[in-house]
Motif scaffolding. Structure first.
Motif, PDB file in Angstrom:
ATOM      1  N   ILE A  28      11.530  16.925  28.068  1.00  0.00           N
ATOM      2  CA  ILE A  28      12.580  16.970  29.099  1.00  0.00           C
ATOM      3  C   ILE A  28      13.884  17.266  28.371  1.00  0.00           C
ATOM      4  N   GLY A  29      14.472  18.427  28.667  1.00  0.00           N
ATOM      5  CA  GLY A  29      15.612  18.922  27.888  1.00  0.00           C
ATOM      6  C   GLY A  29      15.076  19.916  26.872  1.00  0.00           C
ATOM      7  N   ALA A  30      15.733  21.084  26.797  1.00  0.00           N
ATOM      8  CA  ALA A  30      15.226  22.159  25.931  1.00  0.00           C
ATOM      9  C   ALA A  30      16.340  22.715  25.050  1.00  0.00           C
TER      10      ALA A  30
ATOM     11  N   ASP B 151      13.932  21.724  32.073  1.00  0.00           N
ATOM     12  CA  ASP B 151      15.360  21.646  31.761  1.00  0.00           C
ATOM     13  C   ASP B 151      16.101  22.006  33.051  1.00  0.00           C
ATOM     14  N   VAL B 152      17.273  21.428  33.242  1.00  0.00           N
ATOM     15  CA  VAL B 152      18.062  21.800  34.422  1.00  0.00           C
ATOM     16  C   VAL B 152      18.509  23.268  34.338  1.00  0.00           C
ATOM     17  N   VAL B 153      18.464  23.829  33.159  1.00  0.00           N
ATOM     18  CA  VAL B 153      18.710  25.274  32.981  1.00  0.00           C
ATOM     19  C   VAL B 153      17.341  25.922  32.746  1.00  0.00           C
ATOM     20  N   PRO B 154      16.751  26.549  33.785  1.00  0.00           N
ATOM     21  CA  PRO B 154      15.374  27.043  33.656  1.00  0.00           C
ATOM     22  C   PRO B 154      15.189  28.002  32.482  1.00  0.00           C
TER      23      PRO B 154
ATOM     24  N   VAL C 160      12.801   8.898  23.049  1.00  0.00           N
ATOM     25  CA  VAL C 160      14.121   9.189  23.597  1.00  0.00           C
ATOM     26  C   VAL C 160      15.060   9.538  22.450  1.00  0.00           C
ATOM     27  N   GLU C 161      15.842  10.602  22.642  1.00  0.00           N
ATOM     28  CA  GLU C 161      16.846  10.901  21.610  1.00  0.00           C
ATOM     29  C   GLU C 161      18.037   9.935  21.719  1.00  0.00           C
ATOM     30  N   LYS C 162      18.650   9.679  20.583  1.00  0.00           N
ATOM     31  CA  LYS C 162      19.862   8.874  20.557  1.00  0.00           C
ATOM     32  C   LYS C 162      21.037   9.727  20.966  1.00  0.00           C
ATOM     33  N   PRO C 163      22.148   9.215  21.458  1.00  0.00           N
ATOM     34  CA  PRO C 163      22.256   7.841  21.924  1.00  0.00           C
ATOM     35  C   PRO C 163      21.460   7.667  23.221  1.00  0.00           C
ATOM     36  N   ILE C 164      20.971   6.458  23.470  1.00  0.00           N
ATOM     37  CA  ILE C 164      20.056   6.260  24.603  1.00  0.00           C
ATOM     38  C   ILE C 164      20.786   6.330  25.944  1.00  0.00           C
TER      39      ILE C 164
ATOM     40  N   VAL D 100      12.815   5.938  19.377  1.00  0.00           N
ATOM     41  CA  VAL D 100      14.129   6.580  19.516  1.00  0.00           C
ATOM     42  C   VAL D 100      14.430   7.329  18.211  1.00  0.00           C
ATOM     43  N   GLY D 101      15.167   8.440  18.347  1.00  0.00           N
ATOM     44  CA  GLY D 101      15.335   9.373  17.236  1.00  0.00           C
ATOM     45  C   GLY D 101      16.271   8.964  16.112  1.00  0.00           C
ATOM     46  N   HIS D 102      16.175   7.724  15.681  1.00  0.00           N
ATOM     47  CA  HIS D 102      16.939   7.299  14.489  1.00  0.00           C
ATOM     48  C   HIS D 102      16.085   7.587  13.243  1.00  0.00           C
TER      49      HIS D 102
ATOM     50  N   ALA E 203      29.030  21.885  24.589  1.00  0.00           N
ATOM     51  CA  ALA E 203      30.239  21.733  25.420  1.00  0.00           C
ATOM     52  C   ALA E 203      30.516  20.280  25.793  1.00  0.00           C
ATOM     53  N   TRP E 204      29.446  19.492  25.938  1.00  0.00           N
ATOM     54  CA  TRP E 204      29.630  18.120  26.403  1.00  0.00           C
ATOM     55  C   TRP E 204      30.174  17.195  25.323  1.00  0.00           C
ATOM     56  N   TRP E 205      30.093  17.595  24.059  1.00  0.00           N
ATOM     57  CA  TRP E 205      30.314  16.649  22.962  1.00  0.00           C
ATOM     58  C   TRP E 205      31.727  16.044  22.906  1.00  0.00           C
TER      59      TRP E 205
ATOM     60  N   VAL F 137      29.593   6.565  19.361  1.00  0.00           N
ATOM     61  CA  VAL F 137      28.347   6.355  20.105  1.00  0.00           C
ATOM     62  C   VAL F 137      27.388   7.526  19.867  1.00  0.00           C
ATOM     63  N   GLU F 138      27.925   8.735  19.819  1.00  0.00           N
ATOM     64  CA  GLU F 138      27.088   9.926  19.772  1.00  0.00           C
ATOM     65  C   GLU F 138      26.601  10.254  18.367  1.00  0.00           C
ATOM     66  N   GLN F 139      27.462  10.051  17.383  1.00  0.00           N
ATOM     67  CA  GLN F 139      27.184  10.606  16.056  1.00  0.00           C
ATOM     68  C   GLN F 139      27.104   9.518  14.982  1.00  0.00           C
TER      69      GLN F 139
HETATM   70  N1  NAD Z   1      18.398  12.516  16.024  1.00  0.00           N
HETATM   71  C1  NAD Z   1      19.075  13.584  15.662  1.00  0.00           C
HETATM   72  O1  NAD Z   1      19.205  13.916  14.503  1.00  0.00           O
HETATM   73  C2  NAD Z   1      19.718  14.434  16.708  1.00  0.00           C
HETATM   74  C3  NAD Z   1      20.117  15.741  16.395  1.00  0.00           C
HETATM   75  C4  NAD Z   1      20.699  16.522  17.388  1.00  0.00           C
HETATM   76  C5  NAD Z   1      20.896  15.982  18.648  1.00  0.00           C
HETATM   77  N2  NAD Z   1      20.497  14.707  18.902  1.00  0.00           N
HETATM   78  C6  NAD Z   1      20.724  14.114  20.227  1.00  0.00           C
HETATM   79  O2  NAD Z   1      19.928  14.762  21.197  1.00  0.00           O
HETATM   80  C7  NAD Z   1      20.635  14.823  22.429  1.00  0.00           C
HETATM   81  C8  NAD Z   1      20.660  16.262  22.906  1.00  0.00           C
HETATM   82  O3  NAD Z   1      21.377  17.031  21.948  1.00  0.00           O
HETATM   83  P1  NAD Z   1      21.199  18.612  21.876  1.00  0.00           P
HETATM   84  O4  NAD Z   1      21.923  19.043  20.665  1.00  0.00           O
HETATM   85  O5  NAD Z   1      19.764  18.986  22.033  1.00  0.00           O
HETATM   86  O6  NAD Z   1      22.016  19.060  23.177  1.00  0.00           O
HETATM   87  P2  NAD Z   1      21.939  20.440  23.927  1.00  0.00           P
HETATM   88  O7  NAD Z   1      23.112  20.497  24.807  1.00  0.00           O
HETATM   89  O8  NAD Z   1      21.664  21.527  22.951  1.00  0.00           O
HETATM   90  O9  NAD Z   1      20.602  20.317  24.812  1.00  0.00           O
HETATM   91  C9  NAD Z   1      20.467  19.441  25.889  1.00  0.00           C
HETATM   92  C10 NAD Z   1      19.585  20.129  26.947  1.00  0.00           C
HETATM   93  O10 NAD Z   1      19.329  19.185  27.978  1.00  0.00           O
HETATM   94  C11 NAD Z   1      19.432  19.872  29.209  1.00  0.00           C
HETATM   95  N3  NAD Z   1      19.668  18.885  30.262  1.00  0.00           N
HETATM   96  C12 NAD Z   1      20.820  18.297  30.642  1.00  0.00           C
HETATM   97  N4  NAD Z   1      20.599  17.411  31.630  1.00  0.00           N
HETATM   98  C13 NAD Z   1      19.270  17.435  31.877  1.00  0.00           C
HETATM   99  C14 NAD Z   1      18.433  16.745  32.784  1.00  0.00           C
HETATM  100  N5  NAD Z   1      18.915  15.827  33.627  1.00  0.00           N
HETATM  101  N6  NAD Z   1      17.109  17.035  32.789  1.00  0.00           N
HETATM  102  C15 NAD Z   1      16.613  17.959  31.947  1.00  0.00           C
HETATM  103  N7  NAD Z   1      17.359  18.649  31.056  1.00  0.00           N
HETATM  104  C16 NAD Z   1      18.675  18.380  31.025  1.00  0.00           C
HETATM  105  C17 NAD Z   1      20.540  20.865  29.002  1.00  0.00           C
HETATM  106  O11 NAD Z   1      20.495  21.926  29.954  1.00  0.00           O
HETATM  107  C18 NAD Z   1      20.273  21.333  27.578  1.00  0.00           C
HETATM  108  O12 NAD Z   1      19.404  22.441  27.542  1.00  0.00           O
HETATM  109  C19 NAD Z   1      22.035  14.251  22.157  1.00  0.00           C
HETATM  110  O13 NAD Z   1      22.091  12.918  22.598  1.00  0.00           O
HETATM  111  C20 NAD Z   1      22.159  14.287  20.659  1.00  0.00           C
HETATM  112  O14 NAD Z   1      22.914  13.257  20.097  1.00  0.00           O
HETATM  113  C21 NAD Z   1      19.906  13.940  17.979  1.00  0.00           C
END
Ligand code: NAD
Length: 324
Positions: free
Chosen positions: A9-11, A35-38, A92-96, A119-121, A156-158, A169-171
């Motif tokens: 979930i999320g791509a 993903d919400v972006v197909p 689940v990826e962090k942050p939760i 969780v992705g720690h 963009a969200w960061w 919280v994020e990093q």
């Molecule tokens: N553990 C790590 O080392 C590590 C590394 C990078 C990112 N992360 C974490 O992973 C998370 C995502 O980061 P990213 O870099 O992949 O972001 P990203 O913006 O590249 O990707 C997020 C994706 O989720 C999609 N999305 C948003 N809302 C959604 C929903 N409700 N349902 C389905 N898809 C949805 C977006 O369209 C986007 O494609 C963040 O919390 C980030 O901190 C962790």
């Protein structure tokens, strides 16, 4: 043995990394992506021979064996509720979450359903972290200094606090998780933010934060975080005990133990592989090495929220009592 089918979930960026690692593991198939972006789902699914689904419900209806939730911090909640209601193991990826409310609600659902979670720690799987734990065994930590000195990541969200939860919280959560892993719980936090966002469009988070931490063990520590550089300067921890100094990053551990100095290096990719491998082995009933299940990640999240809340409110905060 059967193939373990995994849905994503999320791509985005981190999902792509997990998909690469998972596709390289024996008996694992990335079976579906939503993903919400197909187009994002289609792109990632296409690279791994996976199907795309319009909704989380459709992905779950196809019966994966486990699901990865790789959405941005603000988007947590609905995906986890659906995966847990389906009774599936969940990474689940962090942050939760960006706040305490969703994180504690999901933690309660995980607990009630006795769900298998991770969780992705991934830092906890790094050989240099394991080595640091060995060296520190029986050597009480006196001082920890943590840092995350970096740029604004290209999503963009960061830089928007209501989307990411802010840089701590994020990093810096990776470093706070490591501090807890090595030195135990933190019982009080005080922090300042510098009040000026990083120089990128739309940013409203602090460009720099500094925090003082008091550990329950009696150790003291601090954290310095900034996102105003154009590069990653340093992310890691320095740890001090009697006659012992450790400098730890994702790639290196430098140990000075009295007159002896030793440097150990590692590849961060080892942690990326190990965290997924441990989850898959647990899902398959072949292993029991999940180092950060959801409840453990909640403690780290509460510490990060406490730092953010203290910086916002200018007062001492006890982690877990934070309501950011
Ligand atoms: N553990 C790590 O080392 C590590 C590394 C990078 C990112 N992360 C974490 O992973 C998370 C995502 O980061 P990213 O870099 O992949 O972001 P990203 O913006 O590249 O990707 C997020 C994706 O989720 C999609 N999305 C948003 N809302 C959604 C929903 N409700 N349902 C389905 N898809 C949805 C977006 O369209 C986007 O494609 C963040 O919390 C980030 O901190 C962790």
């Amino acid at each position: 043995m059967n193939t373990t089918r995994i849905g994503l979930i999320g791509a985005g960026g981190v999902a792509a990394r997990h998909a690469r690692v998972l596709s390289g593991l024996p008996e694992v198939q990335v079976s579906g992506v939503t993903d919400v972006v197909p187009e994002a789902a289609e792109r990632l699914a296409g690279q791994h021979g996976a199907r795309t689904y319009d909704t989380v419900g459709d992905l779950l209806a196809d019966g994966p064996d486990a699901v990865y939730v790789c959405v941005p911090p603000f988007a947590h909640g609905d995906a986890e509720r659906a995966v847990l209601a389906a009774g599936l193991p969940m990474f689940v990826e962090k942050p939760i979450a960006i706040n305490h409310g969703i994180a504690t609600e999901i933690a309660a659902l995980v607990d009630a359903g006795k769900a298998l979670t991770a969780v992705g720690h991934h830092w906890r799987y790094l050989p240099v972290v394991e080595k640091a734990r060995q060296v520190l065994d029986g050597r009480p930590i006196r001082l920890i200094t943590g840092s995350w000195l970096d740029k604004v990541p290209p999503v963009a969200w960061w830089p928007i606090g209501g989307r990411s939860g802010g840089p701590v919280v994020e990093q810096a959560a990776h470093v706070l998780d490591l501090a807890r892993h090595l030195a135990g719980e933190v019982d009080e936090v005080f922090a300042y933010g510098n009040g000026t966002p990083p120089p990128v469009d739309g940013a409203d988070v602090d460009g720099a934060t500094t925090a003082v931490l008091r550990f329950a063990s009696g150790a003291v520590g601090n954290l310095a975080a900034t996102c105003v550089l154009g590069w990653k300067q340093r992310a890691g921890l320095e740890v001090y005990a009697d006659g012992l100094a450790l400098a730890l990053t994702e790639t290196e551990l430098v140990i000075r133990d009295g007159e002896r100095t030793e440097t150990v290096t590692c590849d961060p990719a080892d942690g990326h592989v190990a965290v997924d491998q441990a989850f898959v082995r647990a899902v398959r009933g072949e292993g029991d090495d999940i180092r950060v299940p959801y409840a453990e990640a909640l403690r780290t999240h509460e510490l990060a929220l406490a730092v953010a809340q203290s910086a916002a409110e200018g007062r001492v905060v006890t982690p877990g009592v934070a309501r950011a």
